[in-house]
Write a protein that holds these residues in place. Structure first.
Motif, PDB file in Angstrom:
ATOM      1  N   SER A 106       6.833  16.942   8.133  1.00  0.00           N
ATOM      2  CA  SER A 106       7.647  15.744   8.281  1.00  0.00           C
ATOM      3  C   SER A 106       7.684  15.278   9.725  1.00  0.00           C
ATOM      4  O   SER A 106       7.147  15.921  10.631  1.00  0.00           O
ATOM      5  N   GLN A 147       7.062  19.398   0.427  1.00  0.00           N
ATOM      6  CA  GLN A 147       7.395  18.015   0.751  1.00  0.00           C
ATOM      7  C   GLN A 147       6.605  17.552   1.971  1.00  0.00           C
ATOM      8  O   GLN A 147       6.467  18.273   2.958  1.00  0.00           O
ATOM      9  N   VAL A 148       6.104  16.320   1.860  1.00  0.00           N
ATOM     10  CA  VAL A 148       5.490  15.633   3.000  1.00  0.00           C
ATOM     11  C   VAL A 148       6.244  14.326   3.163  1.00  0.00           C
ATOM     12  O   VAL A 148       6.319  13.520   2.230  1.00  0.00           O
ATOM     13  N   GLU A 149       6.810  14.096   4.343  1.00  0.00           N
ATOM     14  CA  GLU A 149       7.688  12.943   4.498  1.00  0.00           C
ATOM     15  C   GLU A 149       7.557  12.327   5.881  1.00  0.00           C
ATOM     16  O   GLU A 149       7.574  13.022   6.904  1.00  0.00           O
ATOM     17  N   LEU A 161      -4.868  14.089   1.461  1.00  0.00           N
ATOM     18  CA  LEU A 161      -3.745  14.957   1.108  1.00  0.00           C
ATOM     19  C   LEU A 161      -3.983  15.452  -0.314  1.00  0.00           C
ATOM     20  O   LEU A 161      -3.883  14.683  -1.267  1.00  0.00           O
ATOM     21  N   VAL A 171       6.206  13.513  -1.989  1.00  0.00           N
ATOM     22  CA  VAL A 171       5.564  12.791  -0.889  1.00  0.00           C
ATOM     23  C   VAL A 171       6.334  11.484  -0.738  1.00  0.00           C
ATOM     24  O   VAL A 171       6.331  10.646  -1.640  1.00  0.00           O
ATOM     25  N   VAL A 174       5.267   8.148   3.484  1.00  0.00           N
ATOM     26  CA  VAL A 174       4.055   8.528   4.222  1.00  0.00           C
ATOM     27  C   VAL A 174       3.111   7.336   4.312  1.00  0.00           C
ATOM     28  O   VAL A 174       2.959   6.569   3.361  1.00  0.00           O
ATOM     29  N   ILE A 188      -4.190  10.430  -1.857  1.00  0.00           N
ATOM     30  CA  ILE A 188      -3.474  11.593  -2.377  1.00  0.00           C
ATOM     31  C   ILE A 188      -4.144  12.019  -3.681  1.00  0.00           C
ATOM     32  O   ILE A 188      -4.265  11.221  -4.608  1.00  0.00           O
ATOM     33  N   ILE A 198       5.924  10.681  -5.807  1.00  0.00           N
ATOM     34  CA  ILE A 198       5.339   9.943  -4.681  1.00  0.00           C
ATOM     35  C   ILE A 198       6.081   8.624  -4.592  1.00  0.00           C
ATOM     36  O   ILE A 198       6.100   7.850  -5.555  1.00  0.00           O
ATOM     37  N   CYS A 201       5.337   4.860  -0.132  1.00  0.00           N
ATOM     38  CA  CYS A 201       4.158   5.172   0.679  1.00  0.00           C
ATOM     39  C   CYS A 201       3.259   3.950   0.839  1.00  0.00           C
ATOM     40  O   CYS A 201       3.206   3.076  -0.028  1.00  0.00           O
TER      41      CYS A 201
END
Length: 449
Positions: A106, A147-149, A161, A171, A174, A188, A198, A201
């Motif tokens: 993050s 988590q990707v943020e 990703l 996600v 992003v 992704i 998701i 994004c």
């Protein structure tokens, strides 16, 4: 769907600043060892936050662990090396983790892959030598509660990703930006995963923006909402890896542009795509390719011995389309696409592609050979082409022409070997109304209201 509620990644409020381990913020000195040392120390001490402070840090492969937050400070850039030898031979990725839980990537910083250095850019289309780039770029496998943020991911040399056999993935917020000419730079990829969210994004890339693949395991309970997708291939793609089911997925409030396929289903490995909904979707195609498909579904197979799969129970509602292409839904004899619903679809034609000049249907991968006996409806001149379908409802469909004269002609609808088709609330330009715009071939049972 129950998704991981993001909180602290560890009971410990520890922060491990990579600068304290010798990382240098000049963008030229290699900081791989220092960043990895901070991650290792965080792991050994029970977890916490590994901080990438303001500055530019050059690195090769780094491994991440459970109960860890990799945090990029505002103004921080993690710069991927241009040299393949700086990436782990067994795990040739910039960031990778396997069999981990409660990991978070993050922050307000940037991760830059310097992807252009791995492509041959001398021609019109960029090329990459097989095995000569770090791929996938960021890979998490066999993991849960990920988590990707907030981060910005730019200039990836490969698929950006990738989550493989993961559960409870979020996600959010992003931004992914790759040159539209860069090959195999999916935004992704969801491969054999369950419970994925998701949202919010922005993805602009040279290949598929969001791709669901089930070659290794089932994909289910994927929710995608409030995203902007720009893709040189498919904005949303199911397959071509499709050995296991992809089911129970929802896509809503998505703005798609600059793409060859808005939403594409490539059933090629004998599995099933089912129980998926798309609502509040804006699709504007516009690519370098000869043909464009705002919505595309196809059942096929890669080898003669392979069984055919199925596509069923897919709903589209409140969809606005701007295109020069057409919608194509194609099954095979004995394996119809079934239970398809179109409700509230507006299709504005900006011009007409010459579909009769199409040599063969797209199959999701240019290396797949065309097999004998497989139906191909791609050359049928129609705005909606539906072949080998069953139980299809088309409700409140509005089609308009936003061009003057065209040398090409199309049917509004083409039905071929179609059973239990219901068409209601069709709106056409006044001068083009009437059943004569509906073309039928083979056995067709059609009800018009």
């Amino acid at each position: 769907m129950l998704l991981w509620a993001v909180g602290n990644v560890s009971a410990h409020a520890q922060t491990f600043n990579v600068a304290d381990y010798g990382a240098v913020a000049d963008g030229a000195s290699y900081s791989t060892a220092a960043i990895q040392a901070a991650l290792d120390d965080c792991h050994d001490k029970g977890g916490g936050t590994v901080l990438i402070p303001t500055g530019t840090y050059l690195t090769g492969s780094i491994r991440v662990y459970s109960h860890t937050r990799l945090q990029l400070a505002p103004g921080a850039t993690l710069l991927g090396s241009k040299r393949l030898e700086d990436y782990d031979e067994e795990h040739p990725h910039l960031i990778w983790g396997d069999s981990i839980e409660r990991f978070r990537l993050s922050g307000d910083g940037v991760i830059d892959g310097q992807g252009e250095s791995f492509f041959d850019r001398s021609g019109r289309s960029w090329k990459a030598e097989k095995g000569a780039r770090p791929a996938p770029w960021i890979l998490i496998t066999n993991s849960k509660d990920i988590q990707v943020e907030g981060v910005e991911l730019v200039h990836s040399p490969a698929h950006v990703l990738v989550f493989q056999k993961c559960k409870n993935v979020v996600v959010r917020g992003v931004s992914i930006r790759n040159d539209i000419r860069s090959p195999n730079t999916d935004g992704i990829d969801i491969k054999g995963c369950r419970q994925v969210l998701i949202s919010d994004c922005f993805i602009s890339t040279g290949d598929d923006a969001i791709c669901l693949k089930s070659a290794q395991d089932t994909v289910e309970q994927v929710v995608v909402s409030d995203c902007i997708l720009i893709s040189d291939d498919a904005a949303v793609k199911f397959g071509t890896g499709s050995r296991y089911p992809i089911r129970n997925c929802q896509f809503s409030n998505i703005n798609i542009s600059g793409t060859r396929y808005g939403i594409a289903f490539f059933m090629t490995q004998g599995g099933i795509f089912e129980h998926c909904q798309f609502s509040g979707i804006l699709i504007e195609t516009g690519s370098r390719h000869k043909t464009e498909y705002p919505i595309y579904m196809d059942i096929d197979k890669r080898s003669v011995e392979q069984a055919l799969g199925r596509i069923r129970d897919i709903d589209f509602s409140n969809v606005k389309i701007i295109t020069r292409g057409n919608i194509l839904i194609g099954g095979q004899a004995g394996h119809p696409v079934s239970g398809i619903r179109f409700n509230g679809v507006t299709m504005a034609l900006t011009e007409l592609t010459d579909l009769r000049a199409v040599s063969k249907k797209p199959r999701g991968n240019k290396s797949f050979l065309t097999l004998p006996g497989m139906e191909d409806f791609s050359a049928v001149p129609a705005h909606f082409t539906l072949g080998y379908v069953k139980d299809v409802k088309l409700e409140d469909i509005r089609i308009s022409h936003q061009f003057g004269e065209s040398p090409y002609q199309r049917h509004f609808f083409h039905f071929q070997e179609a059973e239990a088709i219901q068409l209601s609330g069709l709106q056409l330009p006044p001068e083009m109304r009437g059943r004569k715009k509906i073309h039928q071939k083979g056995e067709v049972s059609l009800t018009i209201e």
